[in-house]
Design a protein around this motif. Structure first.
Motif, PDB file in Angstrom:
ATOM      1  N   UNK A  72      -0.564   5.038  -1.142  1.00 37.11           N
ATOM      2  CA  UNK A  72       0.149   4.142  -0.238  1.00 37.11           C
ATOM      3  C   UNK A  72       1.511   3.815  -0.840  1.00 37.11           C
ATOM      4  N   UNK A  73       2.562   4.209  -0.132  1.00 36.42           N
ATOM      5  CA  UNK A  73       3.936   3.963  -0.579  1.00 36.42           C
ATOM      6  C   UNK A  73       4.508   2.805   0.218  1.00 36.42           C
ATOM      7  N   UNK A  74       5.057   1.816  -0.461  1.00 32.93           N
ATOM      8  CA  UNK A  74       5.667   0.665   0.194  1.00 32.93           C
ATOM      9  C   UNK A  74       7.177   0.748   0.066  1.00 32.93           C
ATOM     10  N   UNK A  75       7.857   0.680   1.231  1.00 33.96           N
ATOM     11  CA  UNK A  75       9.314   0.747   1.290  1.00 33.96           C
ATOM     12  C   UNK A  75       9.873  -0.541   1.890  1.00 33.96           C
ATOM     13  N   UNK A  76      10.725  -1.270   1.162  1.00 32.08           N
ATOM     14  CA  UNK A  76      10.971  -1.103  -0.268  1.00 32.08           C
ATOM     15  C   UNK A  76       9.878  -1.791  -1.068  1.00 32.08           C
ATOM     16  N   UNK A  77       9.809  -1.495  -2.362  1.00 30.72           N
ATOM     17  CA  UNK A  77       8.866  -2.178  -3.231  1.00 30.72           C
ATOM     18  C   UNK A  77       9.416  -3.522  -3.672  1.00 30.72           C
ATOM     19  N   UNK A  78       8.561  -4.328  -4.283  1.00 29.90           N
ATOM     20  CA  UNK A  78       9.016  -5.610  -4.827  1.00 29.90           C
ATOM     21  C   UNK A  78      10.037  -5.377  -5.940  1.00 29.90           C
TER      22      UNK A  78
END
Length: 224
Positions: A72-78
């Motif tokens: 799971x890729x989160x865009x953008x990351x923290x």
């Protein structure tokens, strides 16, 4: 002076995984396709015209490998405070962050993601690499090409000479950050979270996302 983040070459054995998006402006009309290289995705943007895919936005993108590993890729990351503090210390320009969560609960082999590539609405590819590889290139260095009798000296990321005390302080800070993100993969039946860094902000309109690992590719339908 702008400091450019060095980008490592992806090993030839590394293969990309198409990630299905859950972006803020995602569409359920996105079709399943074979995995393109980033350059091929850019060409599609230029040639597709009115048939070009609708961009998705910031959010999560996911894929499952044949071995059962869920990425799971989160865009953008923290934005991590320790990395930002170090970036400001060494004088690197602002960067973009991507988070990768790896659920290897059903996997039988170690799994990590070395790169994430994003193609934006203009067809430009944005590359994000593991934080440890990027942070390792930010630090000061010791040089040995000084004048005779004073060959050794220290420079920061921009090439400006600094004292040995400054070098030791900055290097120690960099080592702490490096070690915090050095292990970003998941052993079989385990989970892990990795941080990736790129030299520009995560685009707000996204056509294509891929995670790069030494695994077989898998294409997925986009999800809402």
């Amino acid at each position: 002076m702008r400091t450019t983040i060095a980008r490592a070459l992806v090993a030839p054995a590394a293969i990309a995984l198409i990630l299905a998006g859950c972006g803020n402006s995602g569409s359920d009309d996105t079709a399943q396709a074979d995995t393109p290289e980033p350059a091929a995705a850019e060409a599609d943007v230029d040639e597709a015209g009115d048939d070009a895919p609708t961009p998705t936005g910031h959010g999560t993108y996911t894929a499952t490998t044949p071995d059962g590993t869920v990425i799971t890729v989160t865009l953008p990351g923290d934005t991590p405070a320790d990395v930002e503090d170090y970036r400001e210390t060494v004088g690197v320009d602002p960067v973009g962050y991507v988070t990768v969560d790896i659920d290897n609960t059903n996997g039988s082999e170690y799994f990590n993601v070395s790169d994430v590539n994003i193609v934006d609405a203009e067809g430009e590819t944005h590359n994000y690499e593991s934080a440890s590889s990027i942070v390792g290139d930010w630090g000061p260095t010791m040089r040995d090409d000084g004048p005779e009798g004073n060959e050794y000296y220290y420079v920061d990321a921009d090439g400006n000479e600094i004292s040995e005390d400054e070098y030791d302080t900055i290097r120690a800070q960099g080592e702490d950050v490096y070690e915090a993100y050095a292990e970003d993969g998941a052993e079989p039946h385990a989970k892990a979270t990795g941080l990736l860094i790129g030299d520009d902000e995560v685009p707000s309109e996204v056509l294509y996302v891929e995670a790069v690992s030494a695994m077989e590719p898998i294409g997925l339908d986009a999800t809402e």
